[in-house]
Design a protein around this motif. Structure first.
Motif, PDB file in Angstrom:
ATOM      1  N   ARG A 138       0.828  -1.206   0.000  1.00 36.75           N
ATOM      2  CA  ARG A 138       0.000   0.000   0.000  1.00 36.75           C
ATOM      3  C   ARG A 138       0.857   1.248   0.000  1.00 36.75           C
ATOM      4  O   ARG A 138       0.493   2.245  -0.655  1.00 36.75           O
ATOM      5  CB  ARG A 138      -0.960  -0.042   1.188  1.00 36.75           C
ATOM      6  N   ALA A 139       1.978   1.229   0.679  1.00 37.27           N
ATOM      7  CA  ALA A 139       2.890   2.380   0.632  1.00 37.27           C
ATOM      8  C   ALA A 139       3.435   2.554  -0.781  1.00 37.27           C
ATOM      9  O   ALA A 139       3.538   3.682  -1.288  1.00 37.27           O
ATOM     10  CB  ALA A 139       4.026   2.193   1.632  1.00 37.27           C
ATOM     11  N   CYS A 140       3.782   1.447  -1.436  1.00 37.49           N
ATOM     12  CA  CYS A 140       4.269   1.507  -2.820  1.00 37.49           C
ATOM     13  C   CYS A 140       3.182   2.022  -3.766  1.00 37.49           C
ATOM     14  O   CYS A 140       3.470   2.807  -4.681  1.00 37.49           O
ATOM     15  CB  CYS A 140       4.744   0.127  -3.283  1.00 37.49           C
ATOM     16  N   HIS A 141       1.946   1.603  -3.542  1.00 35.45           N
ATOM     17  CA  HIS A 141       0.845   2.082  -4.398  1.00 35.45           C
ATOM     18  C   HIS A 141       0.713   3.595  -4.287  1.00 35.45           C
ATOM     19  O   HIS A 141       0.513   4.285  -5.289  1.00 35.45           O
ATOM     20  CB  HIS A 141      -0.481   1.423  -3.995  1.00 35.45           C
ATOM     21  N   ALA A 142       0.796   4.105  -3.062  1.00 32.85           N
ATOM     22  CA  ALA A 142       0.692   5.559  -2.864  1.00 32.85           C
ATOM     23  C   ALA A 142       1.797   6.279  -3.624  1.00 32.85           C
ATOM     24  O   ALA A 142       1.559   7.313  -4.253  1.00 32.85           O
ATOM     25  CB  ALA A 142       0.730   5.889  -1.378  1.00 32.85           C
TER      26      ALA A 142
END
Length: 146
Positions: A138-142
């Motif tokens: 999720r951090a990478c998606h952001a």
């Protein structure tokens, strides 16, 4: 002798042997909200792509990752989680009304990352690796949505 039998019957009656009340259902798995959030995020991406098809190549892989996370979480939930209801699936169906912007998707991913990181800290060791990988994704998606 009769009195002893009656006393034994009263004693057994109070121990739950003859209770007809069903056992309470087990509490929901603490990772169920994480699974539900993954499915909701995937639906949000679907709505964005429906409204802006040019974003398909950028957003579809992220939606697919959220579905993969939900599937892996389903695999370890105890008790197993019911499948999302038809009404929940319908509300997650793509439509152009209320479609989120890329900036809104990024904000949603940032909040989802915080929620997953908190779930990771609270998860038992045998679940922490999976939950941690969801948080990291999720951090990478952001970041991919910058």
């Amino acid at each position: 002798m009769l009195a002893a039998g009656a006393g034994a019957g009263l004693a057994l009656g109070g121990c739950g042997l003859f209770d007809d009340d069903p056992a309470p259902p087990p509490p929901p798995d603490p990772l169920l909200p994480l699974r539900d959030a993954a499915l909701a995020l995937a639906g949000t991406y679907d709505r964005a792509v429906a409204a802006q098809p040019a974003l398909q190549a950028r957003l579809a892989p992220i939606a697919a990752a959220h579905r993969a996370h939900a599937a892996e979480l389903d695999r370890i939930l105890d008790p197993p989680a019911p499948a999302p209801s038809a009404s929940a699936a319908a509300s997650a169906a793509p439509d152009a009304v209320g479609a989120p912007t890329v900036a809104e998707l990024r904000a949603a991913e940032r909040q989802a990352h915080k929620d997953a990181a908190a779930a990771c800290r609270a998860a038992p060791a045998d679940r922490a690796a999976l939950v941690g990988s969801v948080a990291a994704a999720r951090a990478c998606h952001a970041e991919a949505l910058r």
